[in-house]
Design a protein around this motif. Structure first.
Motif, short mmCIF file in Angstrom:
data_model
loop_
_atom_site.label_atom_id
_atom_site.label_comp_id
_atom_site.label_asym_id
_atom_site.label_seq_id
_atom_site.Cartn_x
_atom_site.Cartn_y
_atom_site.Cartn_z
N GLU A 66 0.83 -1.21 0.00
CA GLU A 66 0.00 0.00 0.00
C GLU A 66 0.86 1.26 0.00
N ARG A 67 1.94 1.22 0.76
CA ARG A 67 2.81 2.39 0.87
C ARG A 67 3.46 2.71 -0.48
N GLN A 69 2.33 2.02 -3.57
CA GLN A 69 1.34 2.44 -4.58
C GLN A 69 1.61 1.85 -5.96
N ARG A 175 -10.42 1.24 -3.65
CA ARG A 175 -9.37 2.15 -4.09
C ARG A 175 -9.60 2.51 -5.55
N GLU A 177 -7.85 5.21 -8.74
CA GLU A 177 -6.81 6.18 -9.10
C GLU A 177 -6.88 6.49 -10.59
N ARG A 602 6.35 9.45 -3.75
CA ARG A 602 4.99 9.11 -3.37
C ARG A 602 4.61 9.87 -2.10
N SER A 604 0.96 10.24 0.77
CA SER A 604 -0.41 9.89 1.12
C SER A 604 -0.81 10.69 2.35
N GLU A 612 -8.41 8.13 2.68
CA GLU A 612 -7.03 8.56 2.46
C GLU A 612 -6.83 8.91 0.99
N TYR A 614 -3.90 9.77 -2.02
CA TYR A 614 -2.50 9.47 -2.28
C TYR A 614 -2.12 9.88 -3.69
N ARG A 616 1.56 9.83 -6.63
CA ARG A 616 2.96 9.47 -6.87
C ARG A 616 3.40 9.99 -8.23
N ARG A 643 -8.31 6.07 -1.18
CA ARG A 643 -8.62 4.78 -0.56
C ARG A 643 -9.73 4.98 0.47
#
Length: 646
Positions: A66-67, A69, A175, A177, A602, A604, A612, A614, A616, A643
């Protein structure tokens, strides 16, 4: 389609923001404590603390996925020690993964423990191009020969992708994007438990206008888009405290435009051709725990089905290729806890593989093979801090006969365990693919490819686990490697009735190198990771004109560094730096593919406990690079998303 996708994504997210948010439970966004024990399942086919594993293994958990992305699994894999990838263009294009310099077809790929390898491909390997991160919550990469437990193809290692598991409480994840070249993605999953039934199910959609597979820096102008639909499911029904039934499934359907060699020049260039792939993975089994849970049994049936088509779209649509591969496996596994620190694992398997393939409407090549397997392994703790593992496997193939492999490893962590010494020796084998055995180019006298490898390393933990450093040396010798050989008149021996050539066990290779890793958590808010790999993979085939040269597409040097920081007001920022060294695109090392450096940023930020946002930027400095000669890679690209959690 782009406008429709944006409207659908925006409407769905807006609906959930307004309706779902009031019921969403608090989510702990803090990173997991790196000092907590790590449990892995791939090394021993059962849960085992990593400090009791003597083999080299890397784990990427859900928080790390998740961190980062990242959209595709392959882009995560290439940041791990000992792993390199090549891709014929952008996301969705054919993607191969190499572990410690082994062939990509010598990597065993798994989803929730079920093999993914496609028997309809020439080498019987797996194309990682359609494997998106979607609802994958954990990746384990076991490096080194691992055929004792995982059988054929586990010469380089094993990659096990684990999808979202059932949860005790209701959990909803969504999620979405959007970004570079009209790329959009929507992923959702729901999990929970109702009485004896635990369940997790999800789906995803991805699309992009893409880049030209034929490098835009070399003149490619046509964008080769990609579209993918995916789904996953995991169900467990507890019939009693000791007996349960599992059912798992994974589905992917992707279509990507590709480039090729159009007439009249037949030089690599833009073409309007589409490659379609549909993959189905299924598993069902029954679990029985006996003797107060000390003897755990599993009887299961696994199924994989892959269908591929290529269609030329210049003029009337014309099917240029069709392939179908299927694996069916019946398996039993038993795990017995002999005593504290002593465990015995054994199993039986029968796998039946089938394939068909045809080009331009010709009569299809057909093939079928069966392999029966028996394996056993013991894990022992004869003294405090010392864990030893040993196992043996025998496979009986209805075409080439039997193959026996052996493996052993040990880990010693004296005192408080801050210093751990690891070593392993293992053998691997890969059965000839059905195409190599039974196609129009096949040779039914082929024997399995074999390897013998060992590694040794040390891991040092300092400052109460806030600093960990590791170094590992590895070496593997491979023999009886199968390559395509030309046939000239008179056509005798294996060349009989093979005017265009056939396959033979004539190649050897050696790979050795060093993997170095470093992980630091100076303060709870700051996390640093770095690794470096040196791999020397060379041709060792006696009498071959390329003896001693580097194997194709195996970079000698690769390095990755990741830095992530959580600010006091909730913002989390991070950067990934990846360097991949130069490699060669042909066997005689006359065509060089230059190395490259990528920088990804990145960030978030939690708007609420439930929502959340986010974003990148990938390839921040717009590096122009290729992983395969003449095939392009994406330039600078930006993405933003949201998210939602319940």
């Amino acid at each position: 389609m782009p406008t429709s996708f944006l409207k659908t994504t925006a409407s769905t997210l807006a609906f959930c923001t307004g309706v779902c948010a009031p019921a969403i439970a608090q989510d702990n966004l803090a990173a997991a404590d790196p000092r907590e024990p790590i449990v892995v399942v791939t090394a021993n086919r059962t849960a085992q603390p990593v400090e009791r594993v003597g083999q080299s293994i890397s784990v990427v958990d859900s928080e790390e996925i998740e961190r980062r992305q990242t959209q595709s699994v392959a882009d995560i894999l290439r940041t791990l020690p000992g792993v390199s990838i090549i891709r014929n263009g952008g996301v969705g294009a054919t993607t191969s993964v190499f572990i410690r310099g082994a062939e990509s077809d010598q990597t065993a790929a798994l989803i929730d423990g079920v093999k993914l390898n496609d028997p309809s491909t020439p080498g019987g390997g797996f194309n990682f191009g359609h494997l998106l991160t979607g609802n994958i919550e954990r990746i384990e990469v076991l490096r080194g020969p691992s055929s004792v437990l995982w059988g054929s193809q586990a010469i380089g290692g094993v990659i096990n992708m684990i999808t979202r598991q059932p949860t005790e409480e209701l959990a909803v994840n969504l999620r979405g994007e959007y970004g570079y070249r009209d790329t959009g993605q929507l992923v959702g999953n729901i999990s929970g438990k109702a009485g004896p039934l635990s369940a997790s199910a999800g789906a995803g959609y991805f699309r992009t206008d893409g880049i030209s597979s034929f490098s835009e820096a070399r003149g490619g102008t046509e964008r080769d888009g990609y579209e993918n639909y995916g789904a996953n499911g995991n169900f467990n029904l507890a019939l009693s405290d000791a007996i349960s039934i599992d059912a798992r499934g994974w589905y992917s359907e992707g279509r990507v435009n590709i480039d090729g060699f159009p007439a009249p020049a037949f030089a690599f260039a833009d073409v309007n051709e589409e490659s379609r792939t549909r993959e189905i993975v299924g598993y069902t089994g029954i679990n029985a725990a006996l003797f107060d849970g000390r003897f755990r049994n599993r009887l299961g049936y696994a199924y994989t089905d892959t269908r591929r088509r290529s269609i030329a779209l210049d003029g009337p649509a014309t099917e240029t290729f069709v392939g179908h591969g299927r694996n069916e496996r019946i398996e039993y596994q038993g795990i017995f806890d002999i005593a504290e620190g002593w465990q015995l694992t054994g199993g039986l398997e029968r796998e039946t593989s089938r394939f068909s393939s045809s080009s331009f409407g010709a009569a299809p090549s057909l093939g079928r093979a069966r392999i029966d397997s028996l394996y056993g392994q013991i894990v022992a703790t004869p003294a405090a801090g010392l864990t030893l593992t040993g196992g043996v496997r025998h496979d009986d193939h209805n075409r080439f006969g039997g193959a026996t492999t052996f493996g052993a490893s040990g880990v010693f962590a004296p005192g408080e365990g801050n210093t751990a010494f690891r070593a392993s020796y293992a053998e691997g084998f890969k059965a000839p693919s059905l195409f190599q055995l039974q196609s129009d180019f096949g040779n039914q006298q082929l024997q399995p490819e074999r390897s013998k490898g060992w590694d040794a390393g040390i891991t040092q933990s300092l400052v109460e686990g806030r600093l960990q450093a590791s170094a590992t040396y590895f070496r593997r010798n491979s023999s009886d490697l199968i390559i395509f050989v030309s046939c000239v008149a008179p056509l005798t021996g294996i060349c009989a009735n093979r005017p265009s050539g056939t396959y033979d066990n004539v190649a050897r290779a050696r790979a050795e190198g060093v993997e170095i890793g470093l992980a630091m958590v100076p303060v709870d808010a700051l996390r640093l990771q770095a690794n470096y790999t040196y791999t020397d993979a060379t041709n060792r085939s006696p009498g071959n004109a390329n003896f001693g040269r580097q194997l194709v597409r195996r970079p000698q040097h690769s390095m990755t560094a990741l830095i992530d920081y959580r600010w006091g007001f909730g913002l989390e920022t991070g950067v990934t730096l990846t360097h991949v060294g130069a490699n060669f695109d042909n066997a005689n090392n006359s065509r060089k593919v230059e190395g490259y450096v990528l920088a990804d940023l990145r960030a978030s930020f939690p708007l609420t406990e439930r929502i959340e946002i986010y974003g990148r930027v990938e390839n921040l400095f717009d590096e122009r690079y290729e992983t395969v000669f003449r095939y392009g890679s994406p330039g600078r690209a930006g993405y933003a998303g949201v998210r939602l959690r319940y």
